[in-house]
Every structure is written in structure tokens, then in C-alpha cells.
Design a protein around this motif. Structure first.
Motif, PDB file in Angstrom:
ATOM      1  N   TYR A 125      -0.210 -17.195  12.174  1.00  0.00           N
ATOM      2  CA  TYR A 125      -0.134 -17.583  10.966  1.00  0.00           C
ATOM      3  C   TYR A 125       0.630 -16.361  10.484  1.00  0.00           C
ATOM      4  CZ  TYR A 125      -2.719 -21.644   9.910  1.00  0.00           C
ATOM      5  OH  TYR A 125      -2.914 -23.335   9.564  1.00  0.00           O
ATOM      6  N   ALA A 126       0.620 -15.005  10.925  1.00  0.00           N
ATOM      7  CA  ALA A 126       1.593 -14.098  10.614  1.00  0.00           C
ATOM      8  C   ALA A 126       2.862 -14.377  11.337  1.00  0.00           C
ATOM      9  CB  ALA A 126       0.910 -12.715  11.111  1.00  0.00           C
ATOM     10  N   ALA A 127       2.562 -14.920  11.591  1.00  0.00           N
ATOM     11  CA  ALA A 127       4.140 -15.377  12.389  1.00  0.00           C
ATOM     12  C   ALA A 127       5.091 -16.514  11.380  1.00  0.00           C
ATOM     13  CB  ALA A 127       4.610 -16.124  13.775  1.00  0.00           C
ATOM     14  N   THR A 128       4.175 -17.014  10.564  1.00  0.00           N
ATOM     15  CA  THR A 128       4.437 -17.939   9.916  1.00  0.00           C
ATOM     16  C   THR A 128       5.147 -17.793   8.241  1.00  0.00           C
ATOM     17  OG1 THR A 128       2.559 -18.600   7.756  1.00  0.00           O
ATOM     18  CG2 THR A 128       2.439 -20.260  10.280  1.00  0.00           C
ATOM     19  N   GLU A 129       5.219 -16.496   8.543  1.00  0.00           N
ATOM     20  CA  GLU A 129       5.206 -15.786   6.936  1.00  0.00           C
ATOM     21  C   GLU A 129       6.406 -15.483   7.647  1.00  0.00           C
ATOM     22  OE1 GLU A 129       3.623 -14.650   4.639  1.00  0.00           O
ATOM     23  OE2 GLU A 129       1.903 -16.136   5.163  1.00  0.00           O
ATOM     24  N   TRP A 130       7.109 -15.638   8.721  1.00  0.00           N
ATOM     25  CA  TRP A 130       8.764 -14.384   8.728  1.00  0.00           C
ATOM     26  C   TRP A 130       9.726 -15.751   8.746  1.00  0.00           C
ATOM     27  CZ3 TRP A 130       7.381 -13.992  14.904  1.00  0.00           C
ATOM     28  CH2 TRP A 130       6.681 -12.948  15.517  1.00  0.00           C
ATOM     29  N   VAL A 131       9.395 -17.047   8.328  1.00  0.00           N
ATOM     30  CA  VAL A 131      10.171 -18.092   8.156  1.00  0.00           C
ATOM     31  C   VAL A 131      10.020 -18.269   7.008  1.00  0.00           C
ATOM     32  CG1 VAL A 131      11.178 -20.187   8.546  1.00  0.00           C
ATOM     33  CG2 VAL A 131      10.048 -18.743  10.437  1.00  0.00           C
ATOM     34  N   GLN A 132      11.163 -18.251   6.094  1.00  0.00           N
ATOM     35  CA  GLN A 132      11.502 -19.155   4.747  1.00  0.00           C
ATOM     36  C   GLN A 132      12.244 -19.916   4.329  1.00  0.00           C
ATOM     37  OE1 GLN A 132       8.857 -18.073   3.050  1.00  0.00           O
ATOM     38  NE2 GLN A 132       8.642 -16.023   4.102  1.00  0.00           N
ATOM     39  N   PHE A 133      11.666 -21.265   3.679  1.00  0.00           N
ATOM     40  CA  PHE A 133      12.109 -21.810   3.565  1.00  0.00           C
ATOM     41  C   PHE A 133      12.478 -23.008   2.039  1.00  0.00           C
ATOM     42  CE2 PHE A 133       9.800 -24.056   6.575  1.00  0.00           C
ATOM     43  CZ  PHE A 133       9.714 -25.444   5.965  1.00  0.00           C
ATOM     44  N   GLU A 134      12.834 -23.438   1.049  1.00  0.00           N
ATOM     45  CA  GLU A 134      12.186 -23.967   0.118  1.00  0.00           C
ATOM     46  C   GLU A 134      11.425 -25.797   0.204  1.00  0.00           C
ATOM     47  OE1 GLU A 134      14.596 -25.395  -3.171  1.00  0.00           O
ATOM     48  OE2 GLU A 134      15.515 -24.183  -2.827  1.00  0.00           O
ATOM     49  N   ASN A 135      10.289 -25.465  -1.137  1.00  0.00           N
ATOM     50  CA  ASN A 135       9.423 -26.276  -0.303  1.00  0.00           C
ATOM     51  C   ASN A 135       8.876 -25.975   1.097  1.00  0.00           C
ATOM     52  OD1 ASN A 135      10.058 -27.180  -2.687  1.00  0.00           O
ATOM     53  ND2 ASN A 135      11.261 -29.508  -1.735  1.00  0.00           N
ATOM     54  N   LYS A 136       8.588 -24.762   1.732  1.00  0.00           N
ATOM     55  CA  LYS A 136       7.784 -24.503   2.558  1.00  0.00           C
ATOM     56  C   LYS A 136       6.433 -25.175   2.757  1.00  0.00           C
ATOM     57  CE  LYS A 136       6.680 -20.612   5.397  1.00  0.00           C
ATOM     58  NZ  LYS A 136       6.680 -19.330   5.608  1.00  0.00           N
ATOM     59  N   TYR A 137       5.895 -26.062   3.695  1.00  0.00           N
ATOM     60  CA  TYR A 137       4.285 -26.496   3.026  1.00  0.00           C
ATOM     61  C   TYR A 137       3.555 -26.472   4.689  1.00  0.00           C
ATOM     62  CZ  TYR A 137       0.375 -29.521   3.004  1.00  0.00           C
ATOM     63  OH  TYR A 137      -1.569 -29.885   2.973  1.00  0.00           O
ATOM     64  N   MET A 138       2.098 -25.711   4.908  1.00  0.00           N
ATOM     65  CA  MET A 138       1.562 -25.856   5.944  1.00  0.00           C
ATOM     66  C   MET A 138       0.025 -25.367   5.452  1.00  0.00           C
ATOM     67  SD  MET A 138       1.480 -22.224   6.936  1.00  0.00           S
ATOM     68  CE  MET A 138       1.746 -20.784   5.495  1.00  0.00           C
ATOM     69  N   ARG A 139      -1.093 -26.676   6.414  1.00  0.00           N
ATOM     70  CA  ARG A 139      -2.283 -26.344   6.402  1.00  0.00           C
ATOM     71  C   ARG A 139      -2.226 -24.914   6.712  1.00  0.00           C
ATOM     72  NH1 ARG A 139      -5.312 -31.307   9.033  1.00  0.00           N
ATOM     73  NH2 ARG A 139      -6.891 -29.641   8.778  1.00  0.00           N
ATOM     74  N   HIS A 140      -3.454 -24.360   5.924  1.00  0.00           N
ATOM     75  CA  HIS A 140      -4.286 -22.612   6.492  1.00  0.00           C
ATOM     76  C   HIS A 140      -5.909 -22.840   7.338  1.00  0.00           C
ATOM     77  CE1 HIS A 140      -1.225 -22.796   3.070  1.00  0.00           C
ATOM     78  NE2 HIS A 140      -0.785 -21.595   3.263  1.00  0.00           N
ATOM     79  N   ASP A 141      -5.586 -24.117   7.918  1.00  0.00           N
ATOM     80  CA  ASP A 141      -7.256 -24.560   8.776  1.00  0.00           C
ATOM     81  C   ASP A 141      -6.524 -24.767  10.421  1.00  0.00           C
ATOM     82  OD1 ASP A 141      -6.499 -26.632   7.862  1.00  0.00           O
ATOM     83  OD2 ASP A 141      -8.451 -27.350   7.685  1.00  0.00           O
ATOM     84  N   ILE A 142      -5.181 -24.992  10.840  1.00  0.00           N
ATOM     85  CA  ILE A 142      -5.409 -24.912  11.706  1.00  0.00           C
ATOM     86  C   ILE A 142      -6.215 -24.068  12.768  1.00  0.00           C
ATOM     87  CG2 ILE A 142      -3.469 -25.444  13.904  1.00  0.00           C
ATOM     88  CD1 ILE A 142      -3.266 -27.685  11.685  1.00  0.00           C
ATOM     89  N   GLY A 143      -7.062 -24.804  13.643  1.00  0.00           N
ATOM     90  CA  GLY A 143      -7.715 -24.756  14.516  1.00  0.00           C
ATOM     91  C   GLY A 143      -9.172 -23.607  13.897  1.00  0.00           C
ATOM     92  N   LYS A 144      -9.220 -24.096  12.802  1.00  0.00           N
ATOM     93  CA  LYS A 144     -10.435 -23.719  11.791  1.00  0.00           C
ATOM     94  C   LYS A 144     -11.507 -23.968  12.719  1.00  0.00           C
ATOM     95  CE  LYS A 144     -12.137 -22.266   7.241  1.00  0.00           C
ATOM     96  NZ  LYS A 144     -13.074 -23.012   7.335  1.00  0.00           N
ATOM     97  N   ALA A 145     -11.476 -25.301  13.560  1.00  0.00           N
ATOM     98  CA  ALA A 145     -12.722 -25.967  14.240  1.00  0.00           C
ATOM     99  C   ALA A 145     -13.597 -25.186  15.069  1.00  0.00           C
ATOM    100  CB  ALA A 145     -12.253 -27.317  14.934  1.00  0.00           C
ATOM    101  N   ILE A 146     -12.557 -23.836  15.797  1.00  0.00           N
ATOM    102  CA  ILE A 146     -12.972 -23.339  16.840  1.00  0.00           C
ATOM    103  C   ILE A 146     -13.937 -22.648  16.077  1.00  0.00           C
ATOM    104  CG2 ILE A 146     -11.178 -23.330  17.874  1.00  0.00           C
ATOM    105  CD1 ILE A 146     -10.150 -20.905  17.198  1.00  0.00           C
ATOM    106  N   ASP A 147     -14.230 -22.530  15.541  1.00  0.00           N
ATOM    107  CA  ASP A 147     -15.204 -21.020  14.855  1.00  0.00           C
ATOM    108  C   ASP A 147     -16.653 -21.665  14.882  1.00  0.00           C
ATOM    109  OD1 ASP A 147     -13.496 -19.608  13.745  1.00  0.00           O
ATOM    110  OD2 ASP A 147     -13.186 -19.882  12.000  1.00  0.00           O
ATOM    111  N   GLU A 148     -16.635 -23.095  14.864  1.00  0.00           N
ATOM    112  CA  GLU A 148     -18.073 -23.975  14.990  1.00  0.00           C
ATOM    113  C   GLU A 148     -18.322 -23.905  16.489  1.00  0.00           C
ATOM    114  OE1 GLU A 148     -17.393 -27.536  13.296  1.00  0.00           O
ATOM    115  OE2 GLU A 148     -15.913 -26.191  11.629  1.00  0.00           O
TER     116      GLU A 148
END
Ligand code: AMP
Ligand code: GLY
Length: 423
Positions: A399-422
Motif C-alpha cells: 500500500y505504501a508503494a501504491t502512493e509512488w504511482v500516479q495517473f488520472e482516474n487511479k482506482y484501487m481496493r483498500h482492503d487487499i489482504g485484510k482477511a489475514i487479520d482474522e
């Protein structure tokens, strides 16, 4: 040796990056490839379904090894055509790629050889399918028989929805000829796990596990996509699950294919569901997963070319397949609006950052080079991948590395791998 990779997505970029580490490779080509793959391979503008041109190119360049990444050319028989021209090729022949190409075939195979999967029926007649649904339990799952870009699966909550689904698949032919036949199967609940494996016809060696996130939105909402992100390994793929699958699923599938006269060489991708009754097969694919390859291959310690050659030569039993004792997470950066409608052609900034950091990768899925600038060229644009000592660290890094990249209309999910918390 000279290698030709067939495909153009993040999976093929991950294959190229892995193959490039092999001392055996002197030159790599990719057809048609993308702007990211250019770093490792010369991209040639031949489509993955242009078999004649691909074979002619392989002959002209004296290709020593062809690796077919995508499902369509495998199911269409590219491996057979390459082999007929004397080109060593990695992937199942047409008669084995049917494992992915026809869900009716794969379900019948599992039934015949007692491989655990959801209960089902096959239908070629829409009226018979609707009659069956009248007394069925809901929710229920409808699947078009053939390849449908991962979209030929409908989960229906009641009879009306299911009847509409039969119409969509078999009469309106929304997924084309993939809907000439369909299966109706029991709805299963549980965690999904992807297990990729190398197969040489007799021997199977499984890779480290992974999990995909197929829905477009956070919290598994929205439409199904080609995959919005992955993590590896899956903490839900325990020793116990692995033992069960080794005993009842993996070798059983390879042996079943051989017994049917359809020897499978290449990658079998087991889409598993961990149900209360134990692991069951959701689907088979006849290739690396996308974006599973993006988290699995960077963790592989072996020389990919050596393993691929062992599969072709039938010597996989001599390979000690090993993975790093760490984790990886891939977050897909898509174009806003994917998978329905989205704009292309926006310049991408920040890609050079990935070369400065060990254990970080930016796999290109839909990009192209335009006037010397890399621009967006698809719904899924990039697969930002990072390793970490465990899943939590890998996720934070990705997720830190997703901030390195910029382009117009960039979209991502914010919960990839969240299931591992369970876990
Ligand atoms: P498939 O292309 O067969 O993997 O199906 C795509 C997705 O639909 C799977 O990853 C599951 O999330 C879901 N799915 C497919 N079959 C079933 C089933 N029998 N029960 C519940 N969900 C399913
Ligand atoms: N990620 C799922 C697939 O490759 O089919």
C-alpha cells in the motif's frame, strides 16, 4: 536460449521477470507484451490468437522455448501448433487445456474420479434447466460451459433470478458459444484459496498458496473483475488442508487426466473453497493465475526455466520446488469505472521508484508506450507488489508503494489482504 512468452498482462510480466533471472536465457520475446514487459523482453505486435504468425515468428527467430501464459491460446491449441513446428512449448495441449476450457468436462471428470466438488447437473436444453430449477435449493450457481473471461458465473438467489440467468447464458448468449452448454451447481460457502502447481504429465508439485479478491469494491462489493489484488501465502491454507488436498485432489486430478488419455503438462491452478465439509474444487484453470502469479513467482527460489523444462521433459520428480519464507501482496491499480467502462491513455508517473527498492515490483497489466511515455491502456493497469517478512508487513509495503504511482482516474481496493487479520 531464446524464449518467447505469449500474453500481455501482469501475469506475463511476472513470468518474464522471473525468467529473466535465469542464466539460461539469452534473449526473450513477448507477443504481444506490454510497456512493462519491454524491460525484459522485446515485444512483438502479434496477438495471442494469431497462431500462424506466432509459429512463423518462433521458427524465424529459432525460439528454443515458448511459454504460453493465457487461457485462450491454450484452449485453442497453440501448444499443439508450436510442437508440430518443432518448438518446445510449455503449457497443456488442446486435449488437456479442456480442463479449463469446458466446465462440463471438468465437473464430469471430478465426478468420475471422486474428486471433491460442488454437486451439479449439466444442461444443453434451456427448458430442462428451468424445469430443474423449479425444485432446486437457493442460492444456486449457474455457469456457462466455456471460457467467459471469468464472468460466466451467476449466483442466483431465487427461481426468478435463476430463470433469467438461464436466458442470459443459453438464449441471449451473453457469453457467446460458451453458453451452448451450462452447469447448475450447489452454492458453497467458505474461504477461497488458489493453489497453482507445476505438472509434467505424471508428477505434480504445488506452489505456495495465494488468495485473489475478485469483486471490484471494498468489502467484496460490486461486480466481479479479473482480480483486484492477491496475497500469498494464505493463512487459511493450513497443513491439514494441504494434506487433504494432496490426498484427494492434486495427484487425483493429474492421474484422472492421464487415465483419460489427456496427459496434462503445464500449470494447473486449483480454485479451492474451504467448506465446512472440507476443501472442494471450485474450478480448474490450465495456467498461472492473474494476479496470483504476481505474488507467487517473486517468492519462488527455483530457476523458472529449469522447472518449466522439467515439466516438458517429464522430470519434475527431480525438482525440489522451494519458496521464500516470507509473504507478498499485490494491489491492482485500475482505471475508475472498471470493469464496466473506463477511459484510457493517461500518462503514468512514478514507475522509476520501483527500481530503487528491493522486494517491490510493478507488474504492468494494461499499459502502452505512446510517444515515449507509458500510458494507461486497460481496466486493470498495474499490479503493485511488495514482499514483507509476513503478510502484515507485505500489505503495508504494497500500500505504501501504491502512493509512488500516479495517473488520472487511479482506482484501487483498500482492503487487499485484510482477511489475514482474522486468521
Ligand atoms: P469460477 O470462475 O468457477 O471460479 O467462479 C468465479 C467465482 O464465483 C468463484 O471464485 C467464487 O467466488 C464464485 N463461485 C463459483 N462457484 C461457486 C459455488 N459453487 N458456490 C459459491 N460460489 C461460487
Ligand atoms: N485470478 C483468477 C484467475 O486467474 O483466473
Amino acid at each position: 536460449m531464446k524464449v518467447l512468452i505469449v500474453g500481455s498482462g501482469g501475469r506475463e510480466h511476472a513470468i518474464a521477470a522471473s525468467a529473466a533471472k535465469s542464466s539460461k536465457v539469452e534473449k526473450m520475446y513477448c507477443a504481444p507484451g506490454n510497456a512493462g514487459i519491454e524491460e525484459f523482453a522485446e515485444c512483438v505486435p502479434i496477438g495471442a490468437m494469431e497462431f500462424e504468425k506466432l509459429v512463423a515468428f518462433a521458427k524465424e527467430k529459432s525460439i528454443d522455448l515458448c511459454i504460453v501464459g493465457m487461457d485462450d491460446p491454450l484452449v485453442g491449441g497453440l501448444v499443439d501448433e508450436m510442437e508440430a513446428a518443432g518448438i518446445r512449448t510449455f503449457g497443456p495441449r488442446k486435449n488437456a487445456a479442456i480442463l479449463e476450457g469446458s466446465k462440463a468436462f471438468s465437473k464430469d471428470l471430478m465426478k468420475k474420479y471422486h474428486i471433491p466438488t460442488a454437486a451439479y447437473e449439466n444442461f444443453t436444453d434451456p427448458d430442462a434447466a428451468i424445469a430443474y430449477l423449479e425444485t432446486a435449493k437457493f442460492p444456486i450457481v449457474l455457469k456457462a460451459d466455456g471460457l467467459a473471461l471469468g464472468k460466466g458465473v451467476l449466483i442466483c438467489q431465487n427461481f426468478e433470478e435463476a430463470k433469467e440467468g438461464v436466458r442470459t447464458i443459453m438464449l441471449d448468449k451473453k457469453f457467446g458459444t460458451a453458453g451452448n452448454e451450462m452447469i447448475i451447481e450447489e452454492f458453497m460457502t467458505g474461504r477461497e484459496v488458489s493453489v497453482l502447481s507445476f505438472v509434467d504429465g505424471k508428477t505434480i508439485k504445488t506452489m505456495t498458496s495465494a488468495q485473489d479478491h475478485k469483486r471490484a469494491g471494498d468489502g467484496d462489493t460490486g461486480l466481479n473483475t479479473g482480480g483486484m489484488g492477491t496475497f500469498s501465502p494464505s493463512p487459511f491454507y493450513t497443513k491439514e488442508v494441504e494434506e487433504f488436498c494432496s490426498e484427494h485432489i492434486y495427484q487425483a486430478t493429474v492421474d484422472a487426466m492421464a487415465a483419460e488419455g489427456r496427459e496434462f503438462k503445464g500449470v494447473i491452478f486449483f480454485g479451492l473453497m474451504l467448506t465446512e465439509e472440507g476443501p472442494k474444487v471450485l474450478e480448474y484453470n490450465a495456467r498461472f493465475g492473474d494476479p496470483e502469479a504476481q505474488v507467487v513467482l517473486p517468492r519462488m527460489k527455483n530457476d523458472l526455466i529449469e522447472v518449466v523444462e522439467a515439466c516438458i521433459d517429464g522430470t519434475l520428480d527431480q525438482v525440489d520446488l522451494q519458496f521464500e519464507d516470507n509473504a507478498a501482496v499485490c494491489v491492482v491499480l485500475a482505471s475508475e469505472g472498471y470493469p464496466v467502462s473506463y477511459e484510457k491513455g493517461f500518462p503514468i508517473q512514478g514507475l522509476e521508484e520501483f527500481n530503487k527498492h528491493e522486494g517491490y515490483y510493478c507488474f504492468h497489466a494494461g499499459t502502452k508506450l505512446q510517444d515515449g511515455q507509458i500510458v494507461t491502456n486497460g481496466g486493470r493497469v498495474l499490479g503493485v507488489t511488495a514482499k514483507g517478512k509476513d503478510l502484515k508487513e507485505a500489505r503495508a509495503n504494497a500500500y505504501a508503494a501504491t502512493e509512488w504511482v500516479q495517473f488520472e482516474n487511479k482506482y484501487m481496493r483498500h482492503d487487499i489482504g485484510k482477511a489475514i487479520d482474522e486468521a
